[in-house]
Motif scaffolding. Structure first.
Motif, PDB file in Angstrom:
ATOM      1  N   GLU A 239       0.837  -1.195   0.000  1.00 12.66           N
ATOM      2  CA  GLU A 239       0.000   0.000   0.000  1.00 12.66           C
ATOM      3  C   GLU A 239       0.877   1.252   0.000  1.00 12.66           C
ATOM      4  N   GLN A 240       0.479   2.233  -0.763  1.00 11.32           N
ATOM      5  CA  GLN A 240       1.127   3.538  -0.734  1.00 11.32           C
ATOM      6  C   GLN A 240       0.087   4.569  -0.313  1.00 11.32           C
ATOM      7  N   VAL A 241       0.456   5.430   0.606  1.00  8.90           N
ATOM      8  CA  VAL A 241      -0.455   6.449   1.116  1.00  8.90           C
ATOM      9  C   VAL A 241      -0.293   7.709   0.291  1.00  8.90           C
ATOM     10  N   ARG A 242      -1.412   8.239  -0.216  1.00  8.30           N
ATOM     11  CA  ARG A 242      -1.383   9.418  -1.069  1.00  8.30           C
ATOM     12  C   ARG A 242      -2.451  10.416  -0.633  1.00  8.30           C
ATOM     13  N   ASN A 243      -2.182  11.691  -0.845  1.00  4.65           N
ATOM     14  CA  ASN A 243      -3.185  12.739  -0.693  1.00  4.65           C
ATOM     15  C   ASN A 243      -3.714  13.072  -2.078  1.00  4.65           C
ATOM     16  N   ILE A 244      -4.999  12.842  -2.321  1.00  6.82           N
ATOM     17  CA  ILE A 244      -5.516  12.904  -3.690  1.00  6.82           C
ATOM     18  C   ILE A 244      -6.761  13.797  -3.767  1.00  6.82           C
ATOM     19  N   ARG A 245      -7.028  14.238  -5.001  1.00  7.66           N
ATOM     20  CA  ARG A 245      -8.317  14.841  -5.300  1.00  7.66           C
ATOM     21  C   ARG A 245      -9.199  13.842  -6.031  1.00  7.66           C
ATOM     22  N   SER A 246      -8.603  13.060  -6.926  1.00  2.00           N
ATOM     23  CA  SER A 246      -9.338  12.036  -7.663  1.00  2.00           C
ATOM     24  C   SER A 246      -8.403  10.901  -8.030  1.00  2.00           C
ATOM     25  N   VAL A 247      -8.971   9.704  -8.129  1.00  3.27           N
ATOM     26  CA  VAL A 247      -8.284   8.582  -8.757  1.00  3.27           C
ATOM     27  C   VAL A 247      -9.236   8.036  -9.820  1.00  3.27           C
ATOM     28  N   LEU A 248      -8.729   7.915 -11.042  1.00  2.00           N
ATOM     29  CA  LEU A 248      -9.530   7.422 -12.158  1.00  2.00           C
ATOM     30  C   LEU A 248      -9.012   6.074 -12.616  1.00  2.00           C
ATOM     31  N   PHE A 249      -9.930   5.218 -13.043  1.00  3.42           N
ATOM     32  CA  PHE A 249      -9.600   3.883 -13.546  1.00  3.42           C
ATOM     33  C   PHE A 249     -10.130   3.811 -14.974  1.00  3.42           C
ATOM     34  N   ALA A 250      -9.226   3.841 -15.940  1.00  2.00           N
ATOM     35  CA  ALA A 250      -9.630   3.974 -17.338  1.00  2.00           C
ATOM     36  C   ALA A 250      -9.472   2.670 -18.100  1.00  2.00           C
ATOM     37  N   ASN A 251     -10.564   2.256 -18.726  1.00  4.47           N
ATOM     38  CA  ASN A 251     -10.522   1.140 -19.663  1.00  4.47           C
ATOM     39  C   ASN A 251     -10.156   1.652 -21.051  1.00  4.47           C
ATOM     40  N   CYS A 252     -10.535   2.880 -21.346  1.00 13.33           N
ATOM     41  CA  CYS A 252     -10.135   3.581 -22.558  1.00 13.33           C
ATOM     42  C   CYS A 252     -10.122   5.075 -22.245  1.00 13.33           C
ATOM     43  N   GLY A 253      -9.576   5.905 -23.137  1.00 16.37           N
ATOM     44  CA  GLY A 253      -9.210   7.240 -22.703  1.00 16.37           C
ATOM     45  C   GLY A 253      -9.837   8.423 -23.389  1.00 16.37           C
ATOM     46  N   LEU A 254     -10.689   8.224 -24.416  1.00 21.88           N
ATOM     47  CA  LEU A 254     -11.267   9.357 -25.116  1.00 21.88           C
ATOM     48  C   LEU A 254     -12.491   9.867 -24.381  1.00 21.88           C
TER      49      LEU A 254
END
Length: 353
Positions: A239-254
């Motif tokens: 595990e890595q600890v991060r301070n984030i606004r968003s995390v996105l999981f992309a299957n495709c990118g357009l």
């Protein structure tokens, strides 16, 4: 908020709107690479049994229904079977009823939400899905190179085109505060954090008036928010600890606007592209925006990207989530994975090289 920051945010909003509009006008010029790697193949079918899951409140839904009926009649096939979604059921029971009829293809007439619901049931069945985009974003249709404004062409592709297998994503959502848990499919981009906040806070009236540009207004209002601490594990690693606004999981990118948000994302590579965004100021947002628009290959500490087949995110406090542009509740734990080549879809016939 200081005046200079307001001016900066306003200017960036205007720049985004103008460049995104230009992207729509120049979509083919901007999106020069394919979002898919594998080859399409012929259906091998003569006669076909056709089922249609249709959102009847979408603009042009009646026109789509007539075009599908006319095309099947001209081909000498039996009449297509229609199953209309309702406000209470966005397509779950309808696609089950469609599958009970043993179709060769299930056409989906609606927006991203309807497509996602139908795809969740069609995955791993071998039954092809044909896209009749009638929504605002039509993200999957754009990523497989359909002209979302050409209804006749999309009907022809859905019925008579070639087909290919693509990956689907699955996101498990758990909320330790409420005890709620669920799992859903997604096809394009899912996420946790500010992206879901923006979707939940977009004005419906403005969205009807200007389409996907309405998200810009909500996005500007949410930019000043604070970062939140999460832990992220990729493919079972530490595990890595991060301070984030968003995390996105992309299957495709357009994404809408002709913007290739994640140029390396491929819809059939058996992996997800994970984007961790952690800007602390308007300058950070502008830097990320410039990187995306100009396709700059340099790394930004506030925008890191990973290639992974399984991701687990834990949050000390519940955070909002989204699936292909639909809000999906708050989570304190997410488990996201890819299901390679799990969905068969109809695409335009490939031109000989």
């Amino acid at each position: 908020m200081s005046d200079w920051l307001l001016y900066l945010l306003s200017a960036s909003a205007l720049a985004f709107a103008v460049s995104s509009w230009w992207g729509v006008r120049k979509l083919k010029a901007l999106h020069v690479r394919s979002a898919v790697g594998g080859d399409a193949h012929d259906t091998g079918l003569g006669l076909q049994r056709v089922a249609v899951v249709l959102n009847p409140i979408k603009a042009r839904s009646a026109e789509a229904k007539a075009a599908i009926q006319r095309a099947c009649l001209t081909a000498g096939w039996e009449a297509p079977l229609f199953f209309e979604t309702t406000a209470e059921d966005p397509g779950f029971s309808q696609v089950r009823s469609a599958l009970d009829c043993k179709p060769d293809v299930v056409l989906v007439g609606g927006g991203d939400g309807t497509v996602r619901v139908v795809a969740e049931s069609l995955a791993h069945t071998g039954v092809a899905m044909g896209l009749i985009p009638l929504g605002t974003g039509n993200l999957l249709a754009r990523n497989v190179d359909l002209d979302v404004y050409d209804l006749h062409s999309n009907v022809q592709t859905a019925l008579f085109g070639q087909q290919r297998y693509i990956d689907t994503g699955r996101m498990g959502i758990e909320n330790s505060r409420t005890g709620h848990s669920s799992e859903h499919a997604f096809l394009v981009i899912a996420g946790i954090g500010m992206d879901a906040e923006v979707l939940a806070d977009t004005n419906d009236g403005l969205k009807k008036a200007v389409g996907w540009l309405a998200y810009t207004e909500a996005g500007m209002r949410h930019m000043p928010g604070r970062r939140k601490k999460v832990s992220i594990s990729l493919d079972g690693g530490a595990e890595q600890v991060r301070n984030i606004r968003s995390v996105l999981f992309a299957n495709c990118g357009l994404v809408p606007g002709g913007i290739d948000f994640i140029p390396q994302a491929m819809i059939d590579d058996g992996m997800l592209d994970v984007v961790v965004m952690s800007p602390r100021s308007a300058i950070g947002w502008l830097a990320m925006y410039a990187k995306v628009i100009f396709k700059h290959k340099g790394n930004l500490p506030i925008m890191t990207m990973y290639h992974s087949g399984k991701i687990v995110i834990k949050c000390p406090e519940p955070m909002p989530t989204q699936l292909d542009g639909d809000t999906s509740g708050e989570a304190t734990r997410l488990s996201v994975r890819v299901e390679p080549r799990s969905l068969l879809i109809r695409v335009r016939a490939q031109r000989p090289m």
